[in-house]
Scaffold this active site. Structure first.
Site: not given
Length: 387
Positions: A197, A201
Site C-alpha cells: 500500500y 501511494k
C-alpha cells in the site's frame, strides 16, 4: 476565500472516489464553497457494503453533485468525467496495509494503474485541468523519523519478524542499541514504505508531481495520517482501527491489541483533513507543485484508543494485548505540520478527545455492521502475514 477562488478561477472540480469517506465530505464542502462538483466512484462493496446504492455516504451527495458510477481504471469512465474540469482531486484508491500485502496486483492496478491512466488522458487529450490534488499517505515514510541520544537522527527500516517474535517492538540504534526516540516526520524525511500500500501511494504522488511539473499544471500531494470521524466505513475490516474497534465493542466481541499496545498513530479528524485539502485546492499560486503532511501533530497509542472507545461506548468487551503483529505495520507515527502551516496556513482544530466524542456520537446512531475482522485476520494468517 472568495478572492482566492477568483484568482484561480476554478469552477468545476472532479473528485475521484468522491462517494467515499473523505471524498463525500470534501464534495459537500466544495459545494458549500460554490464549486460545481463531479464525482466518479465505483461504489466498492468493501466501503459501501453489499447494497452500495443505499450507502449513507452516497445518499449524502446524490442530487447535489454530478455523479458518475465508474472506475478510475476505465478509460471510458474517465473520458466521461474529465471534460471541462479545472481541478482533479484524486482520492480513488484501495486502502489497507494488511490486505495490500497479498492483493498485490489489485492494489497496483487500481492505485498505480488508475493514476497513470488519469494522467495519460490529461496529458494527451488536452483537458483544461490546471490543478491536480492526490491523496497520498503517511505510509510513504515507512517507519519514519527517530533520534538516538548518541548518534542523532535516524530513519530505521522495517522491523524484522525475529525481533517482533521476541517482543522487541521498539526501534533500537543499530550502532549503540539504545532505544530510539520518536520524532515528528517532516516532508524531507526518508521515503521507505514498508507495505505494498505504501509503495503504491508513493508511486501515485510521484506520478502526479512529476507529470504536473512537466505539463505546467499545479500538483499537490497530501500525505494524510490516520483519518477518522463520522462516515467512515464500519464494515471494512481491513482499515481504520477506530471503526474496527467500535464494531467489535458494539458486538460485545473482544478487542485484540497487537504488539504491546504502545504503538502510536497520528489520528486526524475528517473535518481537519477536508479543510487542509480545500486550502490546497484554493491556493493562489497556480504553479505550486508540492507535498504536505496533514495530521494532528499528536501521537496517541492504540491501547489508549481502545480503552477510550470502550469507556465511551460501554459494554464489557475484553481488551487484550496479545503481542501478535502484522507484516507491513509500523511502530509509531506523528507528523511534522510546520510546512502545511507555513504554505497553506493550515493547523488542525479538532483534538483527539473532541474528535472521539464526535465519532462515538455518530457510531451510536449507526446500524451495527457485520464484524468481519476475524475473517480478515484469518486471511493474513493463512498467507503467513499475521503472527
Amino acid at each position: 476565500m472568495q478572492s482566492l477562488r477568483k484568482k484561480l478561477m476554478t469552477k468545476r472540480v472532479l473528485v475521484t472516489g468522491g462517494a467515499g469517506f473523505i471524498g463525500s465530505r470534501l464534495s459537500l464542502r466544495l459545494l458549500d464553497a460554490g464549486y460545481r462538483v463531479i464525482v466518479l466512484d465505483n461504489l466498492s462493496p468493501q466501503i459501501h457494503g453489499d447494497q452500495p446504492d443505499e450507502s449513507p455516504l452516497l445518499k449524502s451527495i446524490v442530487g447535489k453533485v454530478d455523479f458518475l458510477r465508474g472506475d478510475v481504471t476505465s478509460r471510458e469512465d474517465l473520458l466521461k468525467a474529465l471534460p471541462g474540469v479545472d481541478v482533479v482531486v484524486h482520492l480513488a484508491a484501495e486502502t489497507g496495509t494488511g490486505q495490500s500485502m497479498y492483493a498485490i496486483r489489485h492494489y497496483a492496478d487500481v492505485n498505480v494503474g488508475g493514476t497513470a491512466l488519469l494522467l495519460d488522458l490529461i496529458a494527451n487529450e488536452r483537458f483544461p485541468v490546471r490543478r491536480l490534488v492526490v491523496a497520498s499517505s503517511r505510509a510513504v515514510y515507512g517507519e519514519g523519523k527517530y533520534r538516538c541520544p548518541e548518534h542523532g537522527v535516524l530513519f530505521p527500516g522495517a522491523r524484522s519478524e525475529n525481533e517482533m517474535t521476541q517482543g522487541r517492538f521498539e526501534h533500537a540504534c543499530p550502532i549503540c542499541m539504545q532505544t530510539l526516540q520518536l520524532l515528528p516526520t517532516d516532508e524531507t524525511s526518508a521515503l521507505q514504505p514498508s507495505s505494498v500500500y505504501g509503495v503504491t501511494k508513493l508511486t501515485q504522488e510521484q506520478l502526479v508531481l512529476s507529470v504536473g511539473k512537466a505539463l505546467g499544471i499545479s500538483a499537490l500531494a497530501f500525505r494524510y495520517q490516520n483519518v477518522y470521524g463520522p462516515g467512515q466505513s464500519l464494515s471494512n475490516p481491513y482499515t481504520g482501527i477506530l471503526s474496527i474497534f467500535s464494531t467489535r465493542l458494539r458486538h460485545g466481541n473482544p478487542v485484540n491489541i497487537f504488539e504491546d499496545g504502545k504503538e502510536s498513530r497520528d489520528f486526524v479528524f475528517i473535518d481537519d483533513v477536508v479543510e487542509a485539502t480545500l486550502r490546497g485546492i484554493e491556493h493562489p499560486d497556480a504553479a505550486l507543485v508540492d507535498v504536505f503532511n496533514v495530521g494532528s501533530g499528536v501521537a496517541t497509542d492504540v491501547l489508549t484508543i481502545a480503552n477510550t472507545l470502550r469507556a465511551y461506548l460501554g459494554g464489557e468487551s475484553a481488551i487484550t494485548v496479545s503481542g501478535q503483529f502484522r507484516a507491513g505495520d509500523i511502530r509509531h507515527n506523528v507528523a511534522d505540520l510546520a510546512k502545511v502551516f507555513r504554505v497553506l496556513e493550515f493547523s488542525p482544530k479538532v483534538s483527539i478527545e473532541e474528535g472521539l466524542c464526535h465519532f462515538v456520537d455518530w457510531v451510536r446512531g449507526e446500524r451495527v455492521e457485520n464484524d468481519r475482522y476475524e475473517e480478515s485476520l484469518n486471511e493474513l494468517r493463512a498467507k503467513g502475514l499475521f503472527k
